[in-house]
Design a protein around this motif. Structure first.
Motif: not given
Lengths: 202, 202
Positions: A8, A10, A39, A41, A46, A162-163, A166, A171, A174
């Protein structure tokens, strides 16, 4: 642990280390029989959740980071030209990614590459509608439909979801790599990720 | 660039990544015909100058960092036991380092190893006078003289001057490596440092 779990991956379209990692992650995963699930993001989300800021927002670290982006790209053999405007908001590029992701994950990954390369080798302003739309067309997408998607509340909500997912997965920056439940943060965790893929937990 | 420039290695006695790097830096330098010049610094001072904080002072990053210390140690094959009290003030251990450094640089490096290993494998409280003094004796130093040194304004001033010199050299975190004028920050820049030492600028 399932040996066939995907990696996965990000990334944020405005993250230099995400761009560098995007250029090696597929080959590294493939060498170990894994695929990559991309992904898109927003680092803004984040960072806010984790009370963090970009390295370039600190006075001394900024100069180091700007030089390190370039050196790290050279180290990995990845073409890199520092964008004049940096960082930039990337929600529209990310919404196009998710608009593609459900139906055609391979086109979504191709769009990720197109967007990252355009910004980090040619300085294409992914945050401005006209150049973003032109890039969509250049990448073989229906540019009108892409523009409609990035303005559509449904895809805004999808990116937000999706954020949130994550952030729930731990997460905070990045690029991040999540594989077999193990989180690796940073382009510079490549060697540790490769060992994990080769030998499992260490 | 002079091929015989030493690798300037900046570390803090309470920095896990500094400890990990301290276990490989000499072998890496030696493989490329370089020596290591050790610099004990206080991260508190460099963080303050650069408006930074420790990764463990952020809510989400903290959990990741604590796990990453351990995983990064395993990755490098370095024994590591997370100290119960962490981080701790390390000015006394650092002053002992500088007290030794002028007269006997090799003993200063040996003391750096002794302090880092004691804290990160046995949890020895380097910030408490009695265990620090005992560690000095265990490391073959004159413990009474060491204790006098860490309380002496002259060595307090020396450590402050060394922190100021590190900050002036661009150091904002630890470990940092300065070689041929090029700064590398972090245990995870090992591969880039090795390439620099092997091939020069890249």
């Amino acid at each position: 642990m399932n040996a066939r779990n995907p990696v996965e991956f990000y990334f944020d379209f405005s993250s230099p280390y995400s761009y560098i990692a995007s250029e090696w992650v597929e080959a590294v995963a493939a060498r170990h029989g894994r695929t990559v699930r991309w992904h898109a993001i927003l680092l803004g989300a984040t960072f806010q959740a984790a009370e963090l800021k970009s390295p370039v927002s600190y006075p001394v670290k900024r100069e180091y980071a700007l030089a390190d982006f370039q050196r790290s790209a050279r180290f990995e053999g990845v073409p890199y030209r520092a964008p004049e405007r940096f960082p930039i908001p990337t929600q529209n590029a990310a919404r196009v990614f998710w608009w593609l992701a459900d139906r055609e994950p391979e086109r979504a990954a191709a769009w990720a590459h197109a967007g990252l390369r355009a910004y980090f080798t040619r300085g294409v302003a992914l945050d401005a509608p006209a150049p973003l739309k032109a890039l969509c067309a250049e990448a073989g997408l229906d540019a009108e439909a892409a523009e409609a998607a990035w303005g559509d509340p449904a895809w805004k909500a999808r990116l937000k979801a999706e954020n949130d997912a994550a952030i729930a997965a731990g997460v905070f920056g990045a690029p991040s790599f999540l594989v077999d439940g193990e989180l690796f943060w940073g382009n510079d965790r490549r060697a540790q990720l490769e060992r994990w893929l080769a030998t499992g937990p260490f």
